[in-house]
Design a protein around this motif. Structure first.
Motif, short mmCIF file in Angstrom:
data_model
loop_
_atom_site.label_atom_id
_atom_site.label_comp_id
_atom_site.label_asym_id
_atom_site.label_seq_id
_atom_site.Cartn_x
_atom_site.Cartn_y
_atom_site.Cartn_z
N LYS A 1 0.84 -1.19 0.00
CA LYS A 1 0.00 0.00 0.00
C LYS A 1 0.88 1.24 0.00
CE LYS A 1 -3.08 1.99 3.36
NZ LYS A 1 -3.91 1.72 4.52
N GLU A 2 0.71 2.09 -0.97
CA GLU A 2 1.42 3.37 -1.06
C GLU A 2 2.91 3.26 -0.73
OE1 GLU A 2 -0.59 6.49 1.06
OE2 GLU A 2 -2.54 5.67 0.54
N GLY A 3 3.59 2.36 -1.42
CA GLY A 3 5.03 2.22 -1.25
C GLY A 3 5.44 1.41 -0.04
N GLU A 4 4.50 0.97 0.75
CA GLU A 4 4.80 0.14 1.92
C GLU A 4 4.48 -1.31 1.60
OE1 GLU A 4 3.93 1.11 6.28
OE2 GLU A 4 2.56 2.36 5.12
N ILE A 5 5.30 -2.21 2.12
CA ILE A 5 5.05 -3.63 1.97
C ILE A 5 5.20 -4.28 3.34
CG2 ILE A 5 5.83 -5.79 0.92
CD1 ILE A 5 6.91 -4.15 -1.41
N TRP A 6 4.20 -5.08 3.71
CA TRP A 6 4.29 -5.82 4.95
C TRP A 6 3.42 -7.06 4.86
CZ3 TRP A 6 1.22 -1.52 4.56
CH2 TRP A 6 -0.10 -1.63 4.93
N GLU B 1 0.81 -9.66 7.28
CA GLU B 1 0.06 -9.77 8.52
C GLU B 1 -0.13 -11.24 8.82
OE1 GLU B 1 -3.46 -7.35 8.28
OE2 GLU B 1 -2.28 -5.53 8.54
N LEU B 2 0.34 -11.65 9.95
CA LEU B 2 0.20 -13.02 10.41
C LEU B 2 -1.01 -13.06 11.33
CD1 LEU B 2 1.26 -15.91 10.75
CD2 LEU B 2 2.77 -15.04 12.54
N VAL B 3 -1.99 -13.86 10.96
CA VAL B 3 -3.21 -13.98 11.76
C VAL B 3 -3.23 -15.37 12.39
CG1 VAL B 3 -5.73 -13.92 11.73
CG2 VAL B 3 -4.44 -12.40 10.23
N ILE B 4 -3.39 -15.40 13.69
CA ILE B 4 -3.44 -16.65 14.44
C ILE B 4 -4.85 -16.76 15.02
CG2 ILE B 4 -2.46 -17.96 16.35
CD1 ILE B 4 -0.03 -15.98 16.09
N LEU B 5 -5.51 -17.89 14.75
CA LEU B 5 -6.89 -18.08 15.19
C LEU B 5 -6.99 -19.35 16.02
CD1 LEU B 5 -10.00 -17.56 15.02
CD2 LEU B 5 -9.97 -18.95 12.96
N ASN B 6 -7.54 -19.22 17.21
CA ASN B 6 -7.85 -20.38 18.04
C ASN B 6 -9.24 -20.85 17.62
OD1 ASN B 6 -8.93 -22.04 20.12
ND2 ASN B 6 -7.41 -21.21 21.54
N LYS B 7 -9.30 -22.00 16.99
CA LYS B 7 -10.57 -22.50 16.45
C LYS B 7 -11.59 -22.74 17.54
CE LYS B 7 -12.62 -26.11 13.67
NZ LYS B 7 -12.48 -27.43 13.11
N ASP B 8 -11.16 -23.20 18.71
CA ASP B 8 -12.09 -23.51 19.79
C ASP B 8 -12.75 -22.26 20.36
OD1 ASP B 8 -11.41 -26.19 19.47
OD2 ASP B 8 -9.79 -26.04 20.94
N SER B 9 -11.94 -21.24 20.67
CA SER B 9 -12.48 -20.03 21.31
C SER B 9 -12.88 -18.96 20.31
CB SER B 9 -11.44 -19.45 22.27
OG SER B 9 -10.33 -18.93 21.55
N ILE C 1 -0.64 -10.01 13.81
CA ILE C 1 0.70 -9.46 14.03
C ILE C 1 1.19 -8.87 12.72
CG2 ILE C 1 3.07 -9.98 14.71
CD1 ILE C 1 1.88 -12.44 16.21
N LYS C 2 1.48 -7.57 12.71
CA LYS C 2 2.04 -6.92 11.53
C LYS C 2 3.53 -7.21 11.48
CE LYS C 2 2.45 -2.51 9.16
NZ LYS C 2 2.13 -1.07 9.18
N VAL C 3 3.99 -7.71 10.34
CA VAL C 3 5.39 -8.09 10.18
C VAL C 3 5.99 -7.29 9.04
CG1 VAL C 3 6.97 -9.99 9.76
CG2 VAL C 3 4.81 -10.43 10.95
N SER C 4 7.05 -6.53 9.35
CA SER C 4 7.76 -5.79 8.30
C SER C 4 9.25 -6.06 8.44
CB SER C 4 7.48 -4.29 8.39
OG SER C 4 8.10 -3.73 9.52
N ALA C 5 9.94 -6.02 7.35
CA ALA C 5 11.37 -6.35 7.33
C ALA C 5 12.17 -5.46 8.28
CB ALA C 5 11.92 -6.25 5.92
N ASP C 6 11.80 -4.20 8.39
CA ASP C 6 12.57 -3.26 9.20
C ASP C 6 12.42 -3.49 10.70
OD1 ASP C 6 13.43 -2.02 6.90
OD2 ASP C 6 11.84 -0.53 6.94
#
Length: 99
Positions: free
Chosen positions: A12-17, A19-27, A33-38
């Motif tokens: 988006k607009e020159g930015e690259i990142w 997003e790691l989404v962790i889901l507990n299926k039971d609850s 978590i936003k993950v960027s190289a920097d």
């Protein structure tokens, strides 16, 4: 506990990142978590889930550059201190936060 992990690549607009989404299926509770190289490039490449742990291939370049952001044991930190940017990748095991 059954956990899903999803990875989204975002540009988006020159930015690259990612997003790691962790889901507990039971609850049905999720965490993103936003993950960027920097900032946390060592988390850019998740390769699997094992019980309450996420496995990442962490390239040496990011381990060296993000060394100050790593929350590791003293033993692991002493090993990371010897890593050079041109070294081979390492596999990191990261405990999944409580969901």
């Amino acid at each position: 506990m059954f956990i899903y992990g999803l990875l989204f690549f975002i540009q988006k607009e020159g930015e690259i990142w990612k997003e790691l989404v962790i889901l507990n299926k039971d609850s049905k509770v999720a965490r993103k978590i936003k993950v960027s190289a920097d900032i946390n490039g060592h988390l850019m490449t998740p390769i699997g889930l094992e019980n309450d742990t996420i496995l990442f291939i962490s390239y040496a370049l990011y381990l060296v550059r993000n060394r100050q952001n790593l929350n590791l044991s003293k033993e692991a930190l002493s090993i990371i201190e010897t890593v050079k940017e041109e070294d081979n990748p390492a596999i990191l095991y990261a405990k999944i936060p409580n969901l």
